[in-house]
Motif scaffolding. Structure first.
Motif, mmCIF file in Angstrom:
data_model
loop_
_atom_site.group_PDB
_atom_site.id
_atom_site.type_symbol
_atom_site.label_atom_id
_atom_site.label_comp_id
_atom_site.label_asym_id
_atom_site.label_seq_id
_atom_site.Cartn_x
_atom_site.Cartn_y
_atom_site.Cartn_z
ATOM 1 N N LYS A 1 0.882 -1.173 -0.026
ATOM 2 C CA LYS A 1 0.134 -0.152 -0.015
ATOM 3 C C LYS A 1 0.732 1.432 0.154
ATOM 4 N N HIS A 2 2.209 1.042 0.379
ATOM 5 C CA HIS A 2 2.847 2.363 0.340
ATOM 6 C C HIS A 2 3.651 2.866 -0.967
ATOM 7 N N PRO A 3 4.125 3.724 -1.068
ATOM 8 C CA PRO A 3 4.885 4.227 -2.257
ATOM 9 C C PRO A 3 6.080 3.700 -2.548
ATOM 10 N N GLN B 1 8.460 0.477 -2.150
ATOM 11 C CA GLN B 1 8.450 -0.866 -2.008
ATOM 12 C C GLN B 1 9.797 -1.654 -2.043
ATOM 13 N N GLY C 1 6.413 10.094 4.210
ATOM 14 C CA GLY C 1 6.335 9.828 3.149
ATOM 15 C C GLY C 1 7.433 8.284 2.783
ATOM 16 N N GLU D 1 7.303 5.858 4.805
ATOM 17 C CA GLU D 1 6.767 4.474 5.228
ATOM 18 C C GLU D 1 6.722 3.761 3.894
ATOM 19 N N TYR D 2 7.133 2.207 4.199
ATOM 20 C CA TYR D 2 7.373 1.393 3.224
ATOM 21 C C TYR D 2 6.858 0.217 3.422
ATOM 22 N N ASP D 3 6.816 -0.863 2.358
ATOM 23 C CA ASP D 3 6.611 -2.169 2.384
ATOM 24 C C ASP D 3 7.931 -2.813 2.231
ATOM 25 N N ASP E 1 9.753 3.068 -6.272
ATOM 26 C CA ASP E 1 9.350 4.040 -5.666
ATOM 27 C C ASP E 1 8.050 4.659 -6.666
ATOM 28 N N SER F 1 5.720 6.782 -5.761
ATOM 29 C CA SER F 1 5.024 8.200 -5.532
ATOM 30 C C SER F 1 4.762 9.282 -6.712
ATOM 31 N N HIS G 1 5.119 -4.168 6.560
ATOM 32 C CA HIS G 1 4.018 -3.344 5.957
ATOM 33 C C HIS G 1 3.664 -2.498 6.629
ATOM 34 N N GLN G 2 3.898 -2.042 7.976
ATOM 35 C CA GLN G 2 3.464 -1.113 8.889
ATOM 36 C C GLN G 2 4.548 -1.062 10.258
#
Length: 279
Positions: free
Chosen positions: A42-44, A46, A72, A74-76, A106, A108, A273-274
């Protein structure tokens, strides 16, 4: 027992079974071995990686950015099991034709942007978020000097010393001596630099520290190849001081857990993932 004949290289090399820990994935050609798309979260940002020293560089950077308040970042983080050949899937080769972890996408912008090679990823994130890379030209250049020093030196430490000392199917004196000599020289280079600086590039913690610490910090702390005693790592007192200071940083503690599948169970988080995945 008959004495073994010395190896004489043929005129043209052809592949042969090499044995060792990575024999099942070693091959002399590039490209994908199988079709498999990479998952997308779900995050920009990866990340496709594994908790090796090169992978840890990037997860530490991302956790440090989040600790500074860069939402910004935040990542998987998806696990790539290199022993099983995940890095040769069509999806992974598409973002890193060299089939090495880590690799980042990225999403985004209007089009996904691939970033591969750990040093390139650190530099990309530092510039994207304006953090951990000085803007002053002298300080920036010194940081990049040490970042590229690590990128150029790591093959001697990992592919050279680590391979022949820890992973090769038999212990051979010549390559172990050759790469031990170079590894100790590199530790001495770093020790001399840290004798006069709190961090590698000066007074500030930068991407240079994030690149170097997983390799050399892990080595003097006895976490790389179980070789600290063999290398007399305690003699590099300034490296030890620096390594322990960085190891205590909360973001480093968190970043080291990501994509890790070895060690203590409480330090292993196969995928992230979070933020709560690391708590």
């Amino acid at each position: 027992m008959a004495e073994q004949s010395p190896y004489v290289p043929p005129k043209v090399w052809t592949p042969a079974a090499s044995g060792g820990a990575f024999a099942n994935i070693n091959r002399p050609v590039a490209g994908a071995t199988h079709e498999k798309a990479l998952p997308v979260g779900k995050h920009p940002l990866q990340l496709y990686s594994l908790g090796t020293p090169n992978g840890v560089k990037v997860t530490i950077m991302l956790e440090e950015l989040l600790a500074l308040g860069h939402a910004g970042a935040e990542y998987d983080a998806w696990l790539i099991r290199i022993n099983e050949g995940d890095q040769f899937s069509s999806g992974f080769v598409e973002i890193n034709p060299n089939s090495k972890i880590p690799a980042l996408v990225d999403r985004s912008g209007q089009e996904p942007l691939r970033v591969f090679e750990s040093g390139s990823i650190l530099l990309y994130l530092a510039e994207k978020f304006g953090a951990f890379l000085p803007t002053d030209i002298r300080a920036r250049t010194e940081t990049l000097n040490w970042l590229f020093w690590q990128m150029g030196s790591a093959p001697f430490v990992g592919g050279g010393f680590g391979h022949f000392y820890a992973y090769a199917p038999e212990k051979l004196e010549y390559p172990i001596n050759r790469y031990t000599m170079e590894t100790k020289r590199q530790l001495d280079v770093l020790d001399r630099q840290l004798a006069n600086h709190r961090f590698v590039a000066g007074d500030d913690y930068t991407i240079a520290d994030m690149a170097i610490w997983p390799w050399y910090g892990g080595m003097v702390r006895g976490e790389a190849y179980d070789a600290a005693e063999f290398l007399a790592a305690h003699e590099y007192t300034h490296v030890v001081r620096w390594a322990e200071e960085i190891a205590a940083r909360p973001a480093v503690i968190r970043g080291r857990k990501v994509n890790r599948v070895r060690g203590k169970p409480e330090e292993q988080v196969a995928e992230r993932h979070q933020a709560s995945d690391l708590d």
